[in-house]
Design a protein around this motif. Structure first.
Motif, short mmCIF file in Angstrom:
data_model
loop_
_atom_site.label_atom_id
_atom_site.label_comp_id
_atom_site.label_asym_id
_atom_site.label_seq_id
_atom_site.Cartn_x
_atom_site.Cartn_y
_atom_site.Cartn_z
N THR A 171 0.83 -1.22 0.00
CA THR A 171 0.00 0.00 0.00
C THR A 171 0.86 1.26 0.00
OG1 THR A 171 -0.04 0.17 2.42
CG2 THR A 171 -1.77 -1.19 1.38
N PHE A 172 0.22 2.34 -0.42
CA PHE A 172 0.87 3.65 -0.40
C PHE A 172 1.23 4.03 1.03
CE2 PHE A 172 0.90 8.24 0.09
CZ PHE A 172 1.74 8.61 -0.94
N GLU A 173 0.32 3.76 1.96
CA GLU A 173 0.52 4.15 3.37
C GLU A 173 1.77 3.47 3.94
OE1 GLU A 173 -2.41 3.16 2.04
OE2 GLU A 173 -3.17 5.22 1.95
N GLU A 174 1.91 2.18 3.62
CA GLU A 174 3.06 1.45 4.15
C GLU A 174 4.36 2.01 3.56
OE1 GLU A 174 2.41 -2.94 4.26
OE2 GLU A 174 4.57 -2.98 3.89
N ALA A 175 4.32 2.35 2.27
CA ALA A 175 5.51 2.94 1.63
C ALA A 175 5.84 4.28 2.28
CB ALA A 175 5.29 3.09 0.13
N GLU A 176 4.80 5.07 2.52
CA GLU A 176 5.01 6.39 3.14
C GLU A 176 5.60 6.23 4.54
OE1 GLU A 176 4.92 9.33 1.96
OE2 GLU A 176 5.04 10.51 3.81
N GLU A 177 5.12 5.24 5.26
CA GLU A 177 5.62 5.01 6.62
C GLU A 177 7.11 4.63 6.59
OE1 GLU A 177 4.64 1.89 10.17
OE2 GLU A 177 3.01 2.34 8.78
N ARG A 178 7.48 3.75 5.66
CA ARG A 178 8.88 3.35 5.53
C ARG A 178 9.75 4.54 5.11
NH1 ARG A 178 12.85 -0.15 7.24
NH2 ARG A 178 11.26 -1.76 7.38
N THR A 179 9.25 5.37 4.19
CA THR A 179 10.01 6.55 3.75
C THR A 179 10.35 7.44 4.93
OG1 THR A 179 8.64 6.49 1.75
CG2 THR A 179 10.07 8.39 2.01
N SER A 230 22.15 15.81 3.69
CA SER A 230 22.95 14.74 4.31
C SER A 230 22.33 13.35 4.21
CB SER A 230 23.20 15.08 5.78
OG SER A 230 23.81 16.36 5.87
N GLY A 231 21.11 13.28 3.73
CA GLY A 231 20.45 11.98 3.55
C GLY A 231 19.08 12.23 2.97
N THR A 232 18.63 11.37 2.07
CA THR A 232 17.30 11.57 1.49
C THR A 232 16.54 10.25 1.45
OG1 THR A 232 18.32 11.35 -0.70
CG2 THR A 232 17.79 13.58 0.02
N SER A 233 15.22 10.38 1.50
CA SER A 233 14.34 9.21 1.48
C SER A 233 13.18 9.55 0.56
CB SER A 233 13.87 8.94 2.92
OG SER A 233 13.14 7.74 2.99
N HIS A 234 12.91 8.67 -0.40
CA HIS A 234 11.93 8.98 -1.44
C HIS A 234 10.74 8.03 -1.43
CE1 HIS A 234 15.43 11.10 -2.91
NE2 HIS A 234 16.09 9.95 -3.00
N ASN A 235 9.55 8.59 -1.59
CA ASN A 235 8.37 7.77 -1.81
C ASN A 235 8.03 7.85 -3.29
OD1 ASN A 235 5.88 6.56 -2.00
ND2 ASN A 235 5.08 7.47 -0.10
N PHE A 236 8.06 6.69 -3.97
CA PHE A 236 7.82 6.68 -5.42
C PHE A 236 6.37 6.45 -5.77
CE2 PHE A 236 12.38 5.21 -5.52
CZ PHE A 236 12.86 6.42 -6.00
N GLY A 237 5.52 6.24 -4.76
CA GLY A 237 4.15 5.87 -5.09
C GLY A 237 4.20 4.61 -5.95
N ASP A 238 3.31 4.53 -6.96
CA ASP A 238 3.37 3.35 -7.84
C ASP A 238 3.90 3.71 -9.23
OD1 ASP A 238 1.22 4.76 -8.73
OD2 ASP A 238 -0.25 3.17 -8.42
N GLY A 239 4.60 4.84 -9.31
CA GLY A 239 5.10 5.32 -10.61
C GLY A 239 6.08 4.36 -11.26
N PHE A 240 7.08 3.94 -10.52
CA PHE A 240 8.04 2.98 -11.06
C PHE A 240 7.37 1.63 -11.31
CE2 PHE A 240 11.32 5.96 -9.75
CZ PHE A 240 12.33 5.74 -10.66
N ALA A 241 6.48 1.24 -10.39
CA ALA A 241 5.81 -0.06 -10.53
C ALA A 241 5.03 -0.10 -11.84
CB ALA A 241 4.88 -0.31 -9.35
N LYS A 242 4.43 1.03 -12.22
CA LYS A 242 3.69 1.07 -13.48
C LYS A 242 4.65 1.04 -14.67
CE LYS A 242 -0.69 2.88 -11.91
NZ LYS A 242 -1.44 4.09 -11.47
N ALA A 243 5.74 1.78 -14.57
CA ALA A 243 6.69 1.81 -15.68
C ALA A 243 7.38 0.45 -15.86
CB ALA A 243 7.74 2.90 -15.44
#
Lengths: 477, 477
Positions: A171-179, A230-243
């Motif tokens: 889910t998006f929520e779980e990805a956002e939480e990990r980000t 000094s550090g970055t964390s990205h939420n890709f949503g499902d953009g890469f998953a679709k590509a």
């Protein structure tokens, strides 16, 4: 090898020329060397040891949150790189291309990974079939290549070392939480381990990662008032998953795309360590990351019993990282060298000290000298290392806060950026036009929209329209 | 993710087709995956965890001998690669070439490092000026690329992970001492940590490293009777130093060339682990290298108290690497999975065991079942892991000795090589013509001239002339 007695005199004062001071410290502390390949650096033992300690601690923290390490190929076929439009636009201009393998030209050219989203996507496409296969929380430690034009040791080079985490979720929520979890892990690591205070926040759309829906960042302020991401964390949503067509069968038997994240920290953290804590005598290392925490310098070491006692004390301090400098250099030279290398504590002990059953401890950060009974050395060293770690963070925080300004209107903003190095907090309407204008006219960029928002005024500092966010602005490395 | 209940049935029997068994185990134990880039592999978590453990132990042993870690660029300019004649001839045909950086063609093409002698030489040329700068005992952990035509997981791929040590010394004797020290360190590591017995010896001139004066090797015998070169250590004399002009001023104020060594171990050790210890149920890992040492399988885990007790036992065993398999799979499936992954010990515990305050321990290598009181579990697990580590080495040693043959003449030699997989010990005159002939006619190669020589006969097994060395011959991976 140092060959001159006037070690400290060889470094430029940081107040005279900060950039030159930085280069001098990198060289004299023997952290890095220039290779004969333009833009590629050599990590010398003292520099690599810092990365080893950073890596060990970060890796431990990752694993506590369920991260598993893997290793992906170092090259990416051109066609694979091109599947996600924003991503390829962001990276294609700065990759190195492999065109020949052995004696033959390749049918398709391969780039050396500038980052590995595309490889992880290609892997997850086959690996993830069912909701049972999720989440995937993978990370790799590796080197990457980006064909930068201007390079500076640790801060920007054509090859650097890093870790890149790549996760896939249902889910998006779980990805956002990990980000956000990883961003907070990074922030805690910087503050607890490197004694570097950071601002946690979200990047503007202009500054976010190529292909991401949201990029979170930690921003640190260097001693010269410039910001360092000094550090970055990205939420890709499902953009890469679709590509890349990464789909799984959910519990309801429907085919769904996964949601992904990635997050990374690099060897530029070593640059941050230098520029946040260093002084005119060289490097100052927080005890937790210091490869050597205590340097024992025997005085009149040829006198009977001195070296023996020094080694005895080393044994006594075996729960710390200790070395005895028993080289044939003079004590003064050894002091300078220990200071240049940023070793947190120095213990001086000569025949008279030994007779009195005492030694002198000198703190690298404050130069404070403390005479201690040898019986109490172990306790005292532990206390001093703890104190130093805490005080270095507090000192850096005070410096940062003293160099964080508030601008209510554009004149104030321009004045501050032009005259006071540091962060500027100011309101923004959310329009990229204002961001572009500010960058063009002041060279300051939006560092982040901090999680902890403040209300400075109702209107955008640039255009005067309704403000939506408070932003940290600054000139950046 | 495993998706089928008949996990073990999916692997080919090793007696039917060893190569297919190997590939099946690599896949079913989830050690490695194929990437979509030909010849490049993906290290999955279970495979990478093995490398992490190998790396941590080797690195600790290196540092105890004074090794310091560094990191060199991943690319080498063509002109730099070409300075040492034998070296470039050995490697140039199998390197990958970078010809473009960003949007521009490079003025000089760069190869991705196949090994880094040339880079270390280029570095030492500036770094070493005086006898005070010696020795340099540096190592790096990295990945290298060699454009192999045929690839097999872990054994041969276009990219692999390894460590490469590169040292510089004032004298030939000191370089020779370091070369042998590292070879012995490798041998001890294989035997103590991986439970893999090895033959220590010197390579023939035909088989030595491109540019080396002497190459030492450790050779292990796989379960199918083929040899695997498992680690090598090279003495370069001053050949590279002369080609790259690495000179220092000695105590006598004279300019002298340094003497160098290099030594490496790679991820093919994981292939050795599989092929020495594995069986028809999958991987069998020696306890010291196993990422998980004990897998607790709760039986009837939905019954009250079972999972709680399993987790309690896990806590009790906290000085080992333990996991509880509390997934919703059947116990039988969990057993197969634990066996496939080679986890040394399984602890089974159901409601009746718990009532009787006991558990059943099953050894992965012998399938022996031992019923143990829960109070004694900690002691017993420690003992069993120790015993298993020792017995696995002994078992491998017996297998190797039972597959090591003696050939006194060429007919015997050919007969053995054709019919009995294993090592053949035979005398050799020292002439490469005989080595070439043996390879051509039997496909066996000279694995090494062992340090521990035996006198088998007076004459060369091939030409009948006076013998100078006893050689281990074998077919190799």
């Amino acid at each position: 090898m140092a060959k001159d007695k006037k070690l400290v005199e060889q470094i430029t004062s940081m107040d005279v020329d900060f950039a030159q001071w930085y280069t001098d410290v990198v060289k004299k502390a023997e952290l890095m060397g220039y290779s004969s390949i333009k833009g590629f650096m050599i990590f010398k033992p003292a520099g690599y040891a810092l990365w080893e300690n950073i890596k060990a601690e970060l890796d431990k923290r990752f694993k506590e949150t369920g991260v598993e390490n893997v290793y992906m190929p170092m090259v990416i076929p051109e066609s694979l790189l091109q599947k996600e439009k924003d991503h390829v636009e962001g990276f294609a201009p700065e990759v190195a291309w492999v065109t020949h393998g052995g004696l033959n030209e390749l049918q398709e050219r391969l780039c050396i990974r500038p980052t590995s989203e595309t490889l992880f996507c290609d892997f997850y496409k086959d690996e993830v079939q069912s909701y049972r296969d999720l989440p995937k929380v993978y990370n790799q430690w590796c080197s990457v290549v980006r064909w930068e034009k201007e390079t500076r040791p640790f801060l920007r080079s054509r090859e650097f070392l890093w870790q890149e985490g790549h996760t896939a979720h249902a889910t998006f929520e779980e990805a956002e939480e990990r980000t956000q979890q990883m961003l907070n892990l990074y922030a805690d690591f910087c503050e607890d381990f490197l004694a570097i205070p950071v601002v946690r926040g979200k990047k503007t759309d202009k500054e976010k990662f190529a292909g991401a829906e949201a990029t979170y960042t930690i921003e640190a302020l260097m001693h010269d008032g410039k910001a360092l991401q000094s550090g970055t964390s990205h939420n890709f949503g499902d953009g890469f998953a679709k590509a890349y067509e990464i789909q799984y069968t959910d519990k309801d038997n429907k085919l769904k795309h996964v949601f992904q994240t990635s997050w990374g920290m690099t060897t530029r953290l070593i640059g941050a360590l230098i520029m946040v804590h260093g002084d005119n005598s060289g490097l100052v290392l927080p005890p937790k990351v210091a490869p050597t925490q205590v340097c024992i310098v025997p005085i009149m070491q040829k006198k009977e019993g001195v070296l023996e006692k020094a080694n005895e004390v080393k044994e006594m301090l075996s729960n710390f990282r200790v070395k005895v400098d028993d080289s044939d250099k003079s004590p003064g030279w050894k002091f300078s060298e220990q200071e240049m290398r940023g070793i947190p504590l120095r213990i001086e002990m000569g025949p008279r000290d030994i007779e009195a059953n005492q030694a002198i401890i000198v703190r690298r950060d404050t130069s404070e000298k403390i005479t201690v009974s040898i019986d109490e050395l172990q306790t005292k060293v532990g206390e001093l290392l703890d104190t130093m770690q805490k005080e270095m963070l507090e000192r850096a925080r005070k410096h940062r806060d003293a160099h964080t300004y508030v601008a209510k209107n554009y004149d104030e903003f321009k004045e501050i950026v032009a005259t006071k190095p540091g962060f500027v907090k100011a309101m923004w309407c959310g329009d990229q036009a204002c961001e572009d204008k500010i960058k063009e006219e002041t060279t300051a960029t939006a560092r982040c929209m901090p999680f902890t928002q403040e209300h400075i005024s109702d209107t955008c500092v640039c255009c005067g329209k309704k403000a939506t966010k408070m932003v940290y602005w600054g000139k950046a490395y």
